[in-house]
Design an enzyme around this catalytic site. Structure first.
Site, mmCIF file in Angstrom:
data_model
loop_
_atom_site.group_PDB
_atom_site.id
_atom_site.type_symbol
_atom_site.label_atom_id
_atom_site.label_comp_id
_atom_site.label_asym_id
_atom_site.label_seq_id
_atom_site.Cartn_x
_atom_site.Cartn_y
_atom_site.Cartn_z
ATOM 1 N N ASP A 193 11.362 -3.157 7.190
ATOM 2 C CA ASP A 193 10.929 -2.127 6.254
ATOM 3 C C ASP A 193 11.048 -2.634 4.816
ATOM 4 O O ASP A 193 12.144 -2.926 4.332
ATOM 5 C CB ASP A 193 11.808 -0.890 6.453
ATOM 6 N N ASP A 234 -2.324 0.383 5.103
ATOM 7 C CA ASP A 234 -2.865 1.471 5.916
ATOM 8 C C ASP A 234 -3.275 2.614 4.988
ATOM 9 O O ASP A 234 -2.448 3.128 4.237
ATOM 10 C CB ASP A 234 -1.806 1.952 6.910
ATOM 11 N N LYS A 254 -6.363 10.699 6.908
ATOM 12 C CA LYS A 254 -6.280 12.147 7.084
ATOM 13 C C LYS A 254 -5.393 12.760 6.000
ATOM 14 O O LYS A 254 -4.343 12.218 5.656
ATOM 15 C CB LYS A 254 -5.725 12.485 8.467
ATOM 16 N N ASP A 301 -10.090 -1.147 0.744
ATOM 17 C CA ASP A 301 -11.508 -0.846 0.938
ATOM 18 C C ASP A 301 -11.705 0.639 1.244
ATOM 19 O O ASP A 301 -12.790 1.048 1.658
ATOM 20 C CB ASP A 301 -12.091 -1.699 2.072
ATOM 21 N N ARG A 313 -9.927 -11.552 6.480
ATOM 22 C CA ARG A 313 -10.724 -11.164 7.633
ATOM 23 C C ARG A 313 -10.914 -9.651 7.666
ATOM 24 O O ARG A 313 -12.013 -9.161 7.933
ATOM 25 C CB ARG A 313 -10.041 -11.651 8.909
ATOM 26 N N PHE A 314 -9.848 -8.913 7.370
ATOM 27 C CA PHE A 314 -9.939 -7.456 7.357
ATOM 28 C C PHE A 314 -10.920 -6.996 6.284
ATOM 29 O O PHE A 314 -11.706 -6.077 6.507
ATOM 30 C CB PHE A 314 -8.553 -6.854 7.102
ATOM 31 N N GLU A 315 -10.870 -7.636 5.123
ATOM 32 C CA GLU A 315 -11.782 -7.284 4.045
ATOM 33 C C GLU A 315 -13.229 -7.541 4.458
ATOM 34 O O GLU A 315 -14.128 -6.738 4.179
ATOM 35 C CB GLU A 315 -11.440 -8.081 2.795
#
Length: 294
Positions: free
Chosen positions: A177, A200, A204, A236, A274-276
């Site tokens: 953490d 993250d 919601k 993003d 890669r996520f971008e």
């Protein structure tokens, strides 16, 4: 005359047996109670097994399953530990390299960053995914130490493997953490920068309280950053980008590097992750915010 409340054995009452069923085959409540007790015992045993599994390290000598244990308090967290599949190469890296380049965030001691990084200035990176961008930034800037924090075991192993193959000596991988790390394991003015790339977004509305970039988090970060140190965030998810810009702008100890007070174009030193790339393929717009500590 028999007692209507306490029938004599010679004249059994309605609770003694079921009408039309011989006494030896009449259903009783005891087996049902025993069954309920057994079910509860099985559930308790299963819960205890799961608890022990969560606490046991998957790889002896590697990252702990629950490094802080009961030391941390109950609170809303911005992350969820993930135990996805670990490849053979990642497992090998965890077992061989963790004792040298890894550390568990247990909240039980203050880190000696100058010793840990051989006197290099240190940037904290919270959430590094599979570690490709982290390894690239470490290779491009070998005179800066990177303390990379995540709870994703495959990513931890992958980053260690990438660092070894590239011969990087300026990367350390922390497991656990980041709040506990910042609050209990770092001294004031210990860091030269903070990177939070693609956290993250908790899209919601009821989950917005779980987002990492909040005023309280920035209060803690400000205590650990040196004056002039940077905070660099990227996402993003546009609503989260707006929140990042808003809370950083409102905080009295941070100043936007953009004179117009807006977003920063992606700096050349931040690799395309890669996520971008996946987000861009979906038509998402990526926003960077870059502030400095006053």
């Amino acid at each position: 005359m028999s007692d209507p409340v306490n029938p004599t054995p010679e004249t059994p009452g309605p609770t003694a047996e079921t009408p039309g069923v011989p006494p030896e085959t009449a259903p009783a409540t005891a087996p049902e109670t025993d069954g309920d007790t057994d079910a509860e015992a099985r559930r308790a045993a299963s819960f205890e097994r799961q608890r022990r599994l969560r606490q046991e390290p998957r790889f002896p000598g590697g990252p702990a399953a629950d490094p802080a244990g009961s030391h941390h308090e109950r609170r809303i967290r911005s992350f969820q530990p993930r135990r996805s599949r670990v490849t053979t190469g990642q497992e090998d890296a965890l077992q061989r390299l963790w004792p040298t380049w890894g550390l568990d965030i247990d909240g039980r001691g203050v880190l000696d960053l100058p010793t840990l990084f051989d006197g290099l200035p240190v940037v904290l990176e919270i959430g590094f995914g599979m570690g490709e961008a982290t390894a690239q930034m470490a290779a491009d800037d070998p005179v800066t130490g990177i303390l990379a924090v995540d709870v994703h075991t495959p990513g931890q192993g992958n980053l260690l493997s990438l660092a070894e193959r590239a011969g990087l000596s300026n990367v350390r991988v922390a497991n656990g953490d980041a709040i506990i790390l910042l609050r209990e394991m770092l001294e004031p003015d210990a860091l030269d920068g903070l990177r939070v790339f693609f956290p993250d977004p908790w899209p919601k509305k009821r989950h917005h309280k779980r987002r990492l970039i909040q005023p309280e988090f920035l209060d803690l970060v400000a205590q650990r950053l040196k004056p002039g140190a940077f905070v660099h965030c990227a996402t993003d998810w546009e609503p989260y980008a707006e929140q990042m810009l808003e809370v950083l702008t409102a905080h009295p100890l941070f100043e936007n590097t953009r004179e117009d007070g807006g977003y920063t174009p992606r700096p050349a030193f931040r690799p395309l992750t890669r996520f971008e790339g996946q987000g861009l393929d979906k038509g998402h717009v990526v926003h960077d915010v870059l502030f400095t500590r006053r």
